[in-house]
Each structure stands twice: as structure tokens, then as C-alpha cells.
Design an enzyme around this catalytic site. Structure first.
Site, PDB file in Angstrom:
ATOM      1  N   THR A 110       1.359  80.521  51.663  1.00 20.75           N
ATOM      2  CA  THR A 110      -0.063  80.411  52.179  1.00 20.75           C
ATOM      3  C   THR A 110      -0.199  81.711  53.275  1.00 20.75           C
ATOM      4  OG1 THR A 110      -0.017  78.300  52.093  1.00 20.75           O
ATOM      5  CG2 THR A 110      -1.651  79.052  53.637  1.00 20.75           C
TER       6      THR A 110
ATOM      7  N   SER B 209      -4.936  68.648  52.837  1.00 20.32           N
ATOM      8  CA  SER B 209      -4.392  69.858  53.291  1.00 20.32           C
ATOM      9  C   SER B 209      -3.809  69.858  54.886  1.00 20.32           C
ATOM     10  CB  SER B 209      -5.027  70.978  53.143  1.00 20.32           C
ATOM     11  OG  SER B 209      -4.852  71.978  53.623  1.00 20.32           O
ATOM     12  N   SER B 210      -2.942  70.692  55.334  1.00 22.67           N
ATOM     13  CA  SER B 210      -2.698  71.028  56.556  1.00 22.67           C
ATOM     14  C   SER B 210      -3.301  72.081  57.098  1.00 22.67           C
ATOM     15  CB  SER B 210      -1.186  71.034  56.900  1.00 22.67           C
ATOM     16  OG  SER B 210      -0.504  69.817  56.407  1.00 22.67           O
TER      17      SER B 210
HETATM   18  N1  GLU Z   1      -0.624  73.626  50.721  1.00 19.58           N
HETATM   19  C1  GLU Z   1      -0.595  73.394  52.154  1.00 19.58           C
HETATM   20  C2  GLU Z   1      -1.652  73.010  52.563  1.00 19.58           C
HETATM   21  O1  GLU Z   1      -2.754  73.121  52.074  1.00 19.58           O
HETATM   22  C3  GLU Z   1      -0.292  74.837  52.874  1.00 19.58           C
HETATM   23  C4  GLU Z   1       1.007  75.127  52.349  1.00 19.58           C
HETATM   24  C5  GLU Z   1       1.703  76.448  53.171  1.00 19.58           C
HETATM   25  O2  GLU Z   1       1.141  76.553  54.299  1.00 19.58           O
HETATM   26  O3  GLU Z   1       2.533  76.753  53.017  1.00 19.58           O
HETATM   27  O4  GLU Z   1      -1.883  72.384  53.653  1.00 19.58           O
END
Ligand code: GLU
Length: 587
Positions: free
Chosen positions: A407, A471-472
Site C-alpha cells: 500500500t 479496510s484499515s
Molecule cells: N489491505 C489493507 C487495507 O485495505 C492495506 C494493506 C496495507 O497497508 O499494506 O486496509
């Protein structure tokens, strides 16, 4: 349709592209300054950027520079964001791109209006709660992520087109020019990308032919410092530049994506052309809360980021954190306790609100959080359990959905004072490892809970057709009491994103740190379990003190990628994360 190249074409293309890239290297390497400083102790030196008019902070210098060029040409923050994202797809392909999804906040300064956009991937209509089950058991996470199974309908292109139609100034096609030339002429592989390929951060990297050919030309990993071209991606961008988002969601690109997903025979997915054609990005109401004299705003469901970060801040609001040093046992203890309580609520209640009832207002309700804050004492609370926020359906069962560090986040403030905060992701480093037309496809569906239910109760974040995984990601903005934009921030880091962003907000708002110092400050993190301290930093000096309070402590790499901008009395100040290779620059 052919997804992977036949052997005969392959060798010819390798010969031609090697010749092309060699000739380019001769002409350009000598002329080029080193773009990336050396990593020392896993960190690069970062100094606070200063500017009076506009600024971009992103995970890669090429992207930051492209964003600034667009603003210089008269573009606004949205225009710059499109150029930044397309360049990031090219130079930081392991982290984000048009094969993935994103969330963004846009501040329209003239109208004093904040909007948030949801470009999160969607589950195919054929997917259901059994997507990640085999023989009645949850699949192994690493096996689930590679190939087609975890590929959600990508949302980045639709989201950017929607924001551009609403607020963009420069013509759409102009915003792709820099990325197209860089893809054709070549760019320098960053130390981060080089290391990620070499170490196979994603063990499935290279399993599929097209990905292997791009990242391992002639069987060897492309090394940092190499000049790399990506003509397939340039062609893809030309098509999107010319046709708009429909050039991506309909026609040959969409068909190639669907074919790649379904033909990954070791782990096929369920995507269809109608899933692609029907994708829509959504404008949503941001979630905001007052924190002392500030208004702090993030993104609502399907990300848990906004609500969880706000919970952490509100739980700490009355604890007078400023009386302690930022890197002290007291601060780390209070922060971790607030984080535990917030992550407990996150696990139980947060998911795609279009499918399950999420008590958004209840979760950030001041009275509820004042009561919850009473659970914070001198000693570690052990495992926190979720509370009962107003209007919550308390029958949901808590669930884990592991998220890994890839990300990217970038922050922009333009000449008119508009702001853009975008976190963009293909989930795991290199996503599903499927590559189509020069870009990687996401594995975002692994952010769903692999189980559908627990003890007979449904899990809020289970897979459902057309649903967006929780998500985070936490793009954030902060406003002063007169509604002036004063801070833009966000980070990658899987579910630790929430900790990174909350702690950096506190650095600026509570401890009066400048943005670069707040970003660079060693991390302490808690996700309702161990307290993690950042390896090889002064944070490990907190270990004994925290253990004396009952914490279980682990020391580990904590790979944030915080990129932020703060407006101070002296002008704009920008910070870039020393843990990655990005840059904040402005004028
Ligand atoms: N897939 C994660 C999300 O949507 C983010 C992954 C990451 O930050 O590496 O929260």
C-alpha cells in the site's frame, strides 16, 4: 485471448527490450543524479520540506515531482493526484495501482467542503462466504492471496475519474502524459522495489509468466538502480487517457483482467465482465470528530480506519498526554490501551455498511467513549472486549482478517488551498501477483473474514456478493476551529495503519511536533494484543517499563509509509517517512 506470452515472442521481446534499455541506460544514467539516497539502518534521511504555495508528499520522488508539475501547469490537487497515482503504479508497482483500490478525502477550499470517495474493490457477484474455504476449512492465507481467487473489482480508475469529473481542472488525458513518457523512456528501480523483488516479499511473485517476465527478465530479479521500461503499461495508460474509465472497465483491458483471474488455474477467481462493467466508485460522507480545538476527519465504512483512529484520539482526549514525553512509557501505555479498546470495537462492528449495520455515529459518540476511557488504568488491560456503542447490533462476532504491509499514501495541497489525501492499495506487496498489460492485480478480498460465522453468529466482515472488504486505510485531514485545512496525512501498513496515523496526529496536535518529526518518531503499536516496539530505534528503551505495567512486548520492524503536510503560520511543511523512499516537496 492470450494472457501469457508464448515462448517464441518472449525471447524476441527480451532481446529487443534489452537492447532498448541498454541504449537508454547509456544516454540517461550518466546525466542523472542519484534519485534515491542510501538506506542507513533501514532508514533514509528525511528533512522537513517547506513551501509557501503548494506541496506534494508521496512514496516516490518521481511521483512527487509529477504532482508538482501538474500544479505548476495550473492543475489542482485532484489533477495532481491522478498524475501521482499513475506514476506510483509504474515506479512502486508493488504497493498500488490501477489494478487495486483506494480511499480519498478532497477538501474544496473555496466552498469549504470536504468529500470522501470510496474506490474500494468489490467482491464478484459469484463470490460468497465460502470463497476462502476448502474442504470445510479456512484456506491458508498465503495460498489464498496468489492467483485469481482474491482479486476484487479494481476501484482506482473509477474513483479518480469520479473525483476528476466533479473537481478536476486540467483535461483528463493530460494527467497521464508524465507516466506514459516515464514508462516508455525508463525509470530507475528504487531500493524499496529492488529489495522487494529480490527478497520476494510476496512468495508467489514470479509464479505467473507475465509477472515473471517483467520482474525477472532473463531469470534474474531486476536490481535497484536499473533503468526499467514498461511499454505495456504505457499502452494501457494511453487507452485510459483516451477513453476514460470505460476504457478500463469495458472492452479489451477488462476482458484481459477477467481472463487472467479465471485462467490462474492453480487458484482461479470468479470475476466476470459484468462485475467489471458495473463497478462504481462512491462519494460518501466523511466521519469527523472534534479533538480539543480541532476537527479531525477520516473516511467511513467500508474502511475501519476513520472510526478507529477517531476512537483512539477521543479515548485519549482527557488524558493530558502532552504532560508526558512522546517517547515515554506513560505515553506508550496510554496509547496502547486506547488502541486496544478501539481495535476491539473494530473487530466486532466494522465492515461494509452497505451490507451490514455499522453504528458509525455510536462508535465515535463522546459519551460512549468517555465511559470506555474509564477502562484505561495504570496497568495493561489484557485483551479488550468490544463495547456496546449506541445503536449497535451486538450479536456480531469478532473476526480476524490479516493484512500485510504494502500500500501507499500521498498528500497534496494545491495553490488554491484544496487538499487531497489518498491511500491506495493492491493489498499484499505485488497483490495477487497476476500482471495484466503492465500492471498488477490486487488480492484485496483477503481483507474479508475467511470464516462466515462463529458460534452460530454471522461475522460482519464475511464475504458477500458485491461487498467491499473491510479496510484499515486511513486518509485523514485536520481543520482548525475556523474550518481551515491544517493537516493532511495517511499511511500504509496493513491494520497497523490505524496506529501509525493516530500516533502521528497526536504528535502534531498534542505534542506540537513538526510533521517530519512526528512521522520519524519511533513507533509503538497495539492491535489488541502485544505492544509492538519498532526495532533498531529508541522505542525499545520502553520495553522494561511497559512490561512492568503488564504489557506483552514484541520488538519488530514497523513499516509505516506516512506522508503528510501541515499548514503552519510560516507556510506549508511536509514530511516523508524515513522507512520508505518517498519525498515531500513544494514551492
Ligand atoms: N489491505 C489493507 C487495507 O485495505 C492495506 C494493506 C496495507 O497497508 O499494506 O486496509
Amino acid at each position: 485471448m492470450k494472457i501469457r506470452m508464448g515462448k517464441s515472442n518472449q525471447s524476441l521481446i527480451i532481446v529487443i527490450s534489452t537492447l532498448l534499455s541498454l541504449s537508454f541506460m547509456v544516454s540517461s544514467i550518466s546525466a542523472k543524479e542519484a534519485r534515491y539516497p542510501e538506506f542507513g539502518n533501514g532508514r533514509i534521511p528525511q528533512i522537513k520540506a517547506k513551501a509557501s504555495e503548494y506541496m506534494v508528499s508521496s512514496a516516490n520522488p518521481y511521483a512527487t515531482e509529477a504532482g508538482l508539475r501538474i500544479i505548476e501547469k495550473g492543475g489542482n490537487a485532484i489533477d495532481a493526484a491522478i498524475a501521482v497515482q499513475m506514476i506510483l503504479n509504474l515506479v512502486e508497482p508493488e504497493s498500488s495501482g490501477i489494478g487495486g483500490g483506494a480511499f480519498s478525502l478532497y477538501w474544496d477550499n473555496a466552498n469549504k467542503k470536504l468529500t470522501s470517495y470510496d474506490g474500494r474493490e468489490k467482491a464478484p457477484m459469484l463470490a460468497d462466504g465460502k470463497l476462502f474455504q476448502q474442504n470445510g476449512k479456512n484456506m491458508n492465507w498465503w495460498e489464498a492471496l496468489a492467483g485469481g481467487r482474491a482479486v476484487g473489482v479494481p476501484g482506482v480508475v473509477a474513483m479518480l475519474e469520479k473525483t476528476h469529473k466533479a473537481h478536476g481542472k486540467l483535461p483528463w488525458a493530460d494527467l497521464f502524459e508524465d507516466a506514459i513518457s516515464l514508462a516508455e523512456e525508463g525509470f530507475e528501480i528504487s531500493p524499496k522495489l529492488g529489495a522487494s523483488i529480490l527478497n520476494k516479499t510476496n512468495p508467489a511473485l514470479g509464479r505467473y509468466e507475465e509477472t515473471w517476465e517483467y520482474f525477472f527478465p532473463e531469470g534474474k530479479p531486476i536490481a535497484a538502480g536499473t533503468i526499467q521500461t514498461n511499454p505495456d503499461f504505457a499502452m494501457t495508460l494511453r487507452r485510459i487517457a483516451f477513453l476514460g474509465a470505460k476504457g478500463f472497465y469495458k472492452g479489451e483491458i477488462a476482458m484481459d483482467i477477467v481472463a487472467a483471474v479465471n485462467e490462474a488455474t492453480d487458484n482461479p477467481g470468479l470475476l466476470s465482465v459484468s462485475d467489471m462493467a458495473n463497478y462504481e466508485a462512491i462519494e460518501r460522507a466523511p466521519v469527523c470528530a472534534d479533538y480539543k480545538e480541532y476537527k479531525v476527519c477520516g473516511m467511513g465504512p467500508p474502511t475501519s480506519g476513520g472510526m478507529t483512529v477517531l476512537q483512539i484520539l477521543k479515548l485519549l482526549e482527557d488524558k493530558n498526554l502532552a504532560q508526558y514525553a512522546p517517547l515515554s512509557v506513560e505515553s506508550a501505555h496510554l496509547f496502547s490501551q486506547a488502541a486496544k479498546l478501539a481495535y476491539a470495537d473494530r473487530g466486532k462492528y466494522m465492515a461494509d455498511a452497505d451490507f451490514v449495520k455499522v453504528p458509525v455515529e455510536g462508535l465515535i459518540d463522546s459519551d460512549y467513549l468517555k465511559e470506555r476511557a474509564k477502562l484505561i488504568t495504570e496497568k495493561d488491560m489484557g485483551k479488550a472486549t468490544a463495547g456496546a456503542p449506541p445503536n449497535a447490533d451486538t450479536n456480531w462476532k469478532d473476526a480476524k482478517s490479516p493484512e500485510q504491509a504494502s500500500t501507499t499514501h500521498f498528500s497534496i495541497i494545491d495553490k488554491e488551498g484544496n487538499g487531497f489525501s489518498m491511500t491506495s492499495s493492491i493489498e499484499m506487496a505485488f497483490g495477487s501477483t497476476l500482471m495484466v498489460r503492465g500492471f498488477l492485480l490486487n488480492n484485496q478480498l483477503t481483507d474479508f473474514s475467511f470464516s462466515e460465522e462463529k458460534d452460530g453468529d454471522k461475522i460482519a466482515n464475511r464475504v458477500q456478493p458485491g461487498k467491499r472488504p473491510r479496510s484499515s486505510m486511513s486518509p485523514f485531514m485536520v481543520f482548525d476551529k475556523d474550518d481551515n485545512l491544517m493537516m493532511v496525512i495517511g499511511s500504509p501498513g496493513g491494520s497497523r495503519i490505524i496506529n501509525y496515523v493516530a500516533k502521528t496526529l497526536l504528535g502534531v496536535l498534542e505534542w506540537n511536533m513538526d510533521i517530519q518529526n512526528a512521522i520519524s518518531m519511533p513507533h509503538y503499536v497495539n492491535r489488541n494484543g502485544n505492544t509492538d516496539l519498532e526495532k533498531s530505534t529508541d522505542a525499545i528503551s520502553l520495553k522494561e517499563g511497559l512490561e512492568a505495567k503488564g504489557h506483552k512486548v514484541s520488538v519488530r520492524d514497523l513499516n509505516s509509509g506516512l506522508h503528510g503536510i501541515v499548514r503552519t503560520k510560516e507556510g506549508l511543511e511536509g514530511g516523508a517517512d524515513p522507512r520508505r523512499v518517498g519525498k515531500a516537496l513544494g514551492k
